[in-house]
Scaffold this active site. Structure first.
Site, PDB file in Angstrom:
ATOM      1  N   PRO A  52       8.201  -6.728  -1.808  1.00 43.70           N
ATOM      2  CA  PRO A  52       8.795  -6.960  -0.489  1.00 43.70           C
ATOM      3  C   PRO A  52       9.148  -5.659   0.223  1.00 43.70           C
ATOM      4  CG  PRO A  52       9.775  -8.415  -2.133  1.00 43.70           C
ATOM      5  CD  PRO A  52       8.932  -7.418  -2.887  1.00 43.70           C
ATOM      6  N   GLY A  53       9.102  -5.707   1.562  1.00 45.56           N
ATOM      7  CA  GLY A  53       9.484  -4.552   2.351  1.00 45.56           C
ATOM      8  C   GLY A  53       8.535  -3.382   2.219  1.00 45.56           C
ATOM      9  N   ARG A  54       7.330  -3.644   1.720  1.00 41.29           N
ATOM     10  CA  ARG A  54       6.304  -2.619   1.515  1.00 41.29           C
ATOM     11  C   ARG A  54       6.741  -1.531   0.533  1.00 41.29           C
ATOM     12  NH1 ARG A  54       2.253  -3.941   4.341  1.00 41.29           N
ATOM     13  NH2 ARG A  54       1.117  -2.037   3.803  1.00 41.29           N
ATOM     14  N   LEU A  55       7.726  -1.839  -0.295  1.00 39.61           N
ATOM     15  CA  LEU A  55       8.100  -0.910  -1.367  1.00 39.61           C
ATOM     16  C   LEU A  55       7.302  -1.284  -2.612  1.00 39.61           C
ATOM     17  CD1 LEU A  55      11.966  -0.541  -0.858  1.00 39.61           C
ATOM     18  CD2 LEU A  55      10.125   1.004  -0.151  1.00 39.61           C
ATOM     19  N   HIS A  56       6.005  -1.096  -2.512  1.00 36.84           N
ATOM     20  CA  HIS A  56       5.095  -1.537  -3.565  1.00 36.84           C
ATOM     21  C   HIS A  56       5.251  -0.678  -4.824  1.00 36.84           C
ATOM     22  CE1 HIS A  56       3.470  -3.543  -0.120  1.00 36.84           C
ATOM     23  NE2 HIS A  56       2.971  -2.431   0.398  1.00 36.84           N
TER      24      HIS A  56
END
Length: 210
Positions: free
Chosen positions: A186-190
């Site tokens: 989520p939130g592009r905190l891959h």
């Protein structure tokens, strides 16, 4: 922490808990893609470059994965093969949409043995064997009728014969020097975990920022 939270946490891509062998981790992810019903989970983008660095990419199919690397098959006269002969460094990318996972592999590519290519060729459907002979891959042709005419002639020639692998067709193996695993969060905190091959054959494992 609830039991469900613990289970979710245990599946996260974590540099301290992942398998120390990236090939084992890849197999786990590949098996998960198979189990998920992904269409053609073996499809992978193969990126090559000419000797002067001009890149190109296309999708091919993974046919084998082992400790030595990733194996695919092609026409040795094709554009990709010519580039690999000029510059044997290449990269692969797998992306499994349903799982939100990606794997990248980079390394040197070399031909598999003739015996390996022969063994695999025998497992191909007969129409695929004929196709390998009928198509002058990557060459300019006047129209589809050229391929169809070639195929008809080959069907007649081999109507009562086993089809042997043509010398201009066979396998390549990418021997990975770097493999990166990416998983959507989520939130592009891959999560991104990279494995780099060391001279002794072991792997350095690091986390990369997304």
């Amino acid at each position: 922490m609830s039991q469900s939270d613990k289970q979710e946490s245990s599946t996260l891509l974590n540099e301290t808990t992942v398998d120390r062998d990236p090939i084992k981790l890849f197999r786990n992810w590949f098996d998960a893609a198979l189990a998920s019903g992904s269409r053609l989970p073996e499809s992978m983008t193969l990126a090559t470059a000419t000797k002067d660095g001009r890149p190109s990419a296309r999708v091919v199919l993974l046919k084998q994965i082992d400790e030595a690397g990733f194996v695919f098959y092609t026409n040795y006269r094709s554009a990709k093969a010519k580039e690999l002969e000029q510059n044997p460094q290449a990269a692969l990318v797998f992306y499994w949409v349903g799982l939100d996972r990606q794997v990248r592999a980079e390394g040197r590519v070399e031909r598999v043995s003739a015996a390996e290519s022969d063994e695999y060729f025998k497992t191909r459907p007969r129409e695929s064997q004929l196709g390998a002979l009928a198509s002058p891959q990557s060459e300019v042709i006047e129209g589809r009728e050229v391929l169809e005419a070639n195929l008809r002639e080959l069907e007649h020639t081999f109507r009562d014969r086993e089809i042997e692998r043509p010398a201009h067709w066979g396998g390549y193996r990418l021997k990975p020097e770097r493999i990166e695993f990416w998983e959507n969060r989520p939130g592009r905190l891959h999560d991104r975990i990279a494995y780099d091959l060391k001279p002794d054959g072991s792997w350095t494992i690091t986390r990369l920022a997304p």
